[in-house]
Design an enzyme around this catalytic site. Structure first.
Site, short mmCIF file in Angstrom:
data_model
loop_
_atom_site.label_atom_id
_atom_site.label_comp_id
_atom_site.label_asym_id
_atom_site.label_seq_id
_atom_site.Cartn_x
_atom_site.Cartn_y
_atom_site.Cartn_z
NE ARG A 1 -8.92 2.33 -0.56
CZ ARG A 1 -8.05 1.39 -0.92
NH1 ARG A 1 -6.96 1.20 -0.20
NH2 ARG A 1 -8.24 0.65 -1.99
NE ARG B 1 -8.81 -1.94 -4.35
CZ ARG B 1 -7.53 -2.17 -4.16
NH1 ARG B 1 -7.14 -3.13 -3.32
NH2 ARG B 1 -6.61 -1.44 -4.78
NE ARG C 1 -3.30 3.27 -5.07
CZ ARG C 1 -3.29 2.12 -4.41
NH1 ARG C 1 -2.74 2.06 -3.19
NH2 ARG C 1 -3.81 1.03 -4.95
#
Length: 207
Positions: free
Chosen positions: A146, A157, A53
């Site tokens: 996010r 998730r 990332r």
């Protein structure tokens, strides 16, 4: 007090500390903050096949490897623990942990719940800490903030977090990680580790 007059107190052993908990709760951020404080731990660098990332550094945040390289490590018995997470592979290099314990350092690693259970099976005296939010709504709010998740991944998730919470009873401690209270969260984790080093009957980790 002269050395010969010191009390004969229990000698603390090195700890394997597993920081785990809900998907998206901020394990990486908490661990990075512990590291920035200069705590005398060996911070295990996990091998993973997922792409880095933004801001992540190879060899520091993760060992970013190809799927072929990961398969080679697995076949060679170089991984202490491994798992598939959202379609990517992650694993803990065994040599890192053994060398750190041999140098009398505590070892701290971040793992998902599945990985934490694997470590507990390998090392029953490992110290397992479960990181969580205070509520599911708070977790969902953080994940949405996010802006890195598609609707499909967000749902995955959340479903994963619900399943992970079922395993909190398999851990030694839980720590709530409130929004914008990172220092307080780290203080609690360090206090737990300090307390473990003051046990009359220390943990004995054998690998």
């Amino acid at each position: 007090m002269s050395p010969e007059n010191k009390y004969d107190l229990p000698e603390p052993n090195q700890l394997i500390i597993v920081l785990s908990g809900l998907s998206g709760v901020g394990k990486d951020t908490v661990l990075k903050h512990i590291q920035e404080r200069g705590c005398p731990f060996h911070f295990v660098v996990t091998a993973t096949t997922r792409p880095p990332r933004e801001g992540e550094v190879h060899g520091k945040d993760y060992w970013f490897v190809t799927r072929d390289e990961f398969s080679r490590m697995l076949e060679a018995g170089e991984l202490m623990e491994h798992a598939t997470v959202y379609g990517e592979y992650k694993g803990i290099p065994k040599q890192q942990v053994q060398e750190a314990l041999a140098s009398r350092k505590d070892v701290i690693m971040r793992l998902d719940v599945q990985g934490a259970e694997t470590i507990r099976a390998l090392a029953p005296e490992a110290l397992l800490i479960f990181l969580t939010t205070e509520s599911e709504d708070e977790l969902i709010s953080r994940l949405k903030a996010r802006h890195t998740e598609t609707e499909e991944k967000l749902k995955l998730r959340i479903d994963t977090a619900r399943e992970e919470l079922r395993h909190i009873g398999d851990f030694d401690y839980f720590v709530i990680n409130p929004e914008n209270q990172l220092d307080e969260t780290v203080d609690k984790i360090i206090s737990i580790i300090d307390a473990e080093h003051s046990r009359v009957k220390p943990r004995k980790v054998n690998l």
